[in-house]
Design a protein around this motif. Sequence first.
Motif, mmCIF file in Angstrom:
data_model
loop_
_atom_site.group_PDB
_atom_site.id
_atom_site.type_symbol
_atom_site.label_atom_id
_atom_site.label_comp_id
_atom_site.label_asym_id
_atom_site.label_seq_id
_atom_site.Cartn_x
_atom_site.Cartn_y
_atom_site.Cartn_z
ATOM 1 N N THR A 1 -3.466 -5.686 1.945
ATOM 2 C CA THR A 1 -2.544 -4.444 1.609
ATOM 3 C C THR A 1 -2.206 -3.665 2.716
ATOM 4 O O THR A 1 -3.011 -3.418 3.495
ATOM 5 C CB THR A 1 -3.090 -3.539 0.320
ATOM 6 O OG1 THR A 1 -2.298 -2.653 -0.163
ATOM 7 C CG2 THR A 1 -4.355 -2.771 0.957
ATOM 8 N N ARG B 1 -2.064 -2.450 9.227
ATOM 9 C CA ARG B 1 -1.125 -1.384 9.812
ATOM 10 C C ARG B 1 0.326 -2.180 10.183
ATOM 11 O O ARG B 1 1.356 -1.589 10.458
ATOM 12 C CB ARG B 1 -1.529 -0.703 11.068
ATOM 13 C CG ARG B 1 -2.664 0.135 10.632
ATOM 14 C CD ARG B 1 -2.296 1.429 10.002
ATOM 15 N NE ARG B 1 -3.432 2.390 9.611
ATOM 16 C CZ ARG B 1 -4.184 2.951 10.172
ATOM 17 N NH1 ARG B 1 -4.145 2.906 11.591
ATOM 18 N NH2 ARG B 1 -5.203 3.603 9.436
ATOM 19 N N THR C 1 -1.535 -1.087 -4.194
ATOM 20 C CA THR C 1 -2.700 -0.302 -3.883
ATOM 21 C C THR C 1 -2.198 0.984 -3.831
ATOM 22 O O THR C 1 -1.039 1.308 -3.018
ATOM 23 C CB THR C 1 -3.701 -0.723 -2.811
ATOM 24 O OG1 THR C 1 -2.942 -0.780 -1.563
ATOM 25 C CG2 THR C 1 -4.363 -1.687 -3.018
ATOM 26 N N LEU D 1 -1.528 8.814 -0.598
ATOM 27 C CA LEU D 1 -0.057 8.218 -0.706
ATOM 28 C C LEU D 1 0.466 8.685 -1.957
ATOM 29 O O LEU D 1 1.850 8.899 -1.964
ATOM 30 C CB LEU D 1 -0.491 6.596 -1.120
ATOM 31 C CG LEU D 1 -1.122 5.595 0.116
ATOM 32 C CD1 LEU D 1 -1.311 4.281 -0.429
ATOM 33 C CD2 LEU D 1 -0.048 5.787 1.237
ATOM 34 N N ASP E 1 0.719 -1.085 -0.102
ATOM 35 C CA ASP E 1 0.030 -0.048 -0.207
ATOM 36 C C ASP E 1 0.944 1.217 -0.071
ATOM 37 O O ASP E 1 1.212 1.767 1.150
ATOM 38 C CB ASP E 1 -0.893 -0.071 1.420
ATOM 39 C CG ASP E 1 -2.023 1.003 1.121
ATOM 40 O OD1 ASP E 1 -2.706 1.176 0.333
ATOM 41 O OD2 ASP E 1 -2.513 1.291 2.298
ATOM 42 N N PHE F 1 -11.210 -1.223 5.344
ATOM 43 C CA PHE F 1 -10.267 -0.412 6.060
ATOM 44 C C PHE F 1 -10.143 -0.784 7.440
ATOM 45 O O PHE F 1 -10.740 -0.069 8.264
ATOM 46 C CB PHE F 1 -10.396 1.044 5.901
ATOM 47 C CG PHE F 1 -9.942 1.629 4.603
ATOM 48 C CD1 PHE F 1 -10.303 0.885 3.371
ATOM 49 C CD2 PHE F 1 -9.480 2.879 4.442
ATOM 50 C CE1 PHE F 1 -9.905 1.722 2.268
ATOM 51 C CE2 PHE F 1 -9.119 3.574 3.238
ATOM 52 C CZ PHE F 1 -9.121 2.794 2.151
ATOM 53 N N LYS G 1 -10.232 1.950 -8.868
ATOM 54 C CA LYS G 1 -10.489 2.168 -7.620
ATOM 55 C C LYS G 1 -11.624 3.013 -7.516
ATOM 56 O O LYS G 1 -11.630 4.197 -7.865
ATOM 57 C CB LYS G 1 -9.539 2.556 -6.574
ATOM 58 C CG LYS G 1 -9.600 1.856 -5.285
ATOM 59 C CD LYS G 1 -7.894 2.376 -4.541
ATOM 60 C CE LYS G 1 -8.178 1.822 -3.272
ATOM 61 N NZ LYS G 1 -6.739 2.415 -2.494
ATOM 62 N N ALA H 1 -7.655 -4.021 3.743
ATOM 63 C CA ALA H 1 -6.826 -2.748 3.674
ATOM 64 C C ALA H 1 -6.691 -1.792 4.829
ATOM 65 O O ALA H 1 -7.428 -2.445 5.947
ATOM 66 C CB ALA H 1 -7.660 -1.701 2.410
ATOM 67 N N SER H 2 -5.683 -0.903 4.913
ATOM 68 C CA SER H 2 -5.214 -0.142 5.971
ATOM 69 C C SER H 2 -4.951 -1.255 7.101
ATOM 70 O O SER H 2 -5.123 -1.225 8.332
ATOM 71 C CB SER H 2 -6.889 0.521 6.552
ATOM 72 O OG SER H 2 -6.516 1.512 7.481
HETATM 73 C C1 E4P Z 1 -6.288 0.807 0.519
HETATM 74 O O1 E4P Z 1 -6.247 0.746 -0.660
HETATM 75 C C2 E4P Z 1 -5.848 2.319 1.139
HETATM 76 O O2 E4P Z 1 -4.987 2.749 0.258
HETATM 77 C C3 E4P Z 1 -5.348 2.312 2.335
HETATM 78 O O3 E4P Z 1 -4.974 0.687 2.579
HETATM 79 C C4 E4P Z 1 -5.616 3.065 3.252
HETATM 80 O O4 E4P Z 1 -4.685 2.756 4.726
HETATM 81 P P1 E4P Z 1 -4.397 3.724 5.673
HETATM 82 O O5 E4P Z 1 -5.802 3.725 6.797
HETATM 83 O O6 E4P Z 1 -3.199 3.287 6.580
HETATM 84 O O7 E4P Z 1 -4.326 5.231 5.244
#
Ligand code: E4P
Length: 217
Positions: free
Chosen positions: A187, A170, A26, A31, A6, A133, A87, A167-168
């Motif tokens: 991701t 960490r 992603t 980003l 990500d 997320f 997306k 997603a998200s």
């Molecule tokens: C998913 O596609 C997003 O780009 C991402 O996972 C957001 O993550 P974050 O909450 O760390 O910004």
Amino acid sequence: MKFFIDTANLDQIREAQELGVLDGVTTNPSLMAKEGITGRNNILKHYVDICNIIEGDVSAEVIGTEFEQMVKEGEELAELHDQIVVKIPMIKDGVKALKYFSDNGIRTNCTLVFSVGQALLAAKAGATYVSPFIGRLDDISTDGLNLIAEIRHIYDNYAFETQILAASVRHTMHVIDCAKLGADVMTGPLSSIEGLLKHPLTDSGLAKFLADYNKGN
Ligand code: E4P
């Protein structure tokens, strides 16, 4: 389980690719901005640069929030490269756009998903990937991993083909827990993948093996 990274940072994407376990990338507008990539043309070029580094799917996000804009932008993004997945945010016009792209053979990643209801709608609309997320839910004292479990349950009930893209993410434990729960993809940052490598007994065991080998040489 597919591993996506990500980030829009090309060095990190190269590093993950060299590890040999990367299935995709992603990105999102934040980003891109973090890497100093601004302006439509620079952003489009950056997506192509990423596609030229890896072999898997690269999510490229639309900025428009109305159906016609999303379709126009999404078609332009999909034209950039075979690896591009469009997306689309989980909003009303986004659902319509997911259905349009699904009917027209363009792969999609439904982003900003925070509930099972949203994930159900994304699957009904034919999204290729749905992106709950989890980190952002954890941030507000909600159980992000439970959302993955609930979506898995519902998708399995009806054999939806939409892939759950956690997603998200960490950290490394998120990756392991998502794997236990049956997420199709995760991701996260490179550190969340590299953390899987680490164990102190591996390090001390290797040090002992090398020391013992060297005694006889
Ligand atoms: C998913 O596609 C997003 O780009 C991402 O996972 C957001 O993550 P974050 O909450 O760390 O910004």
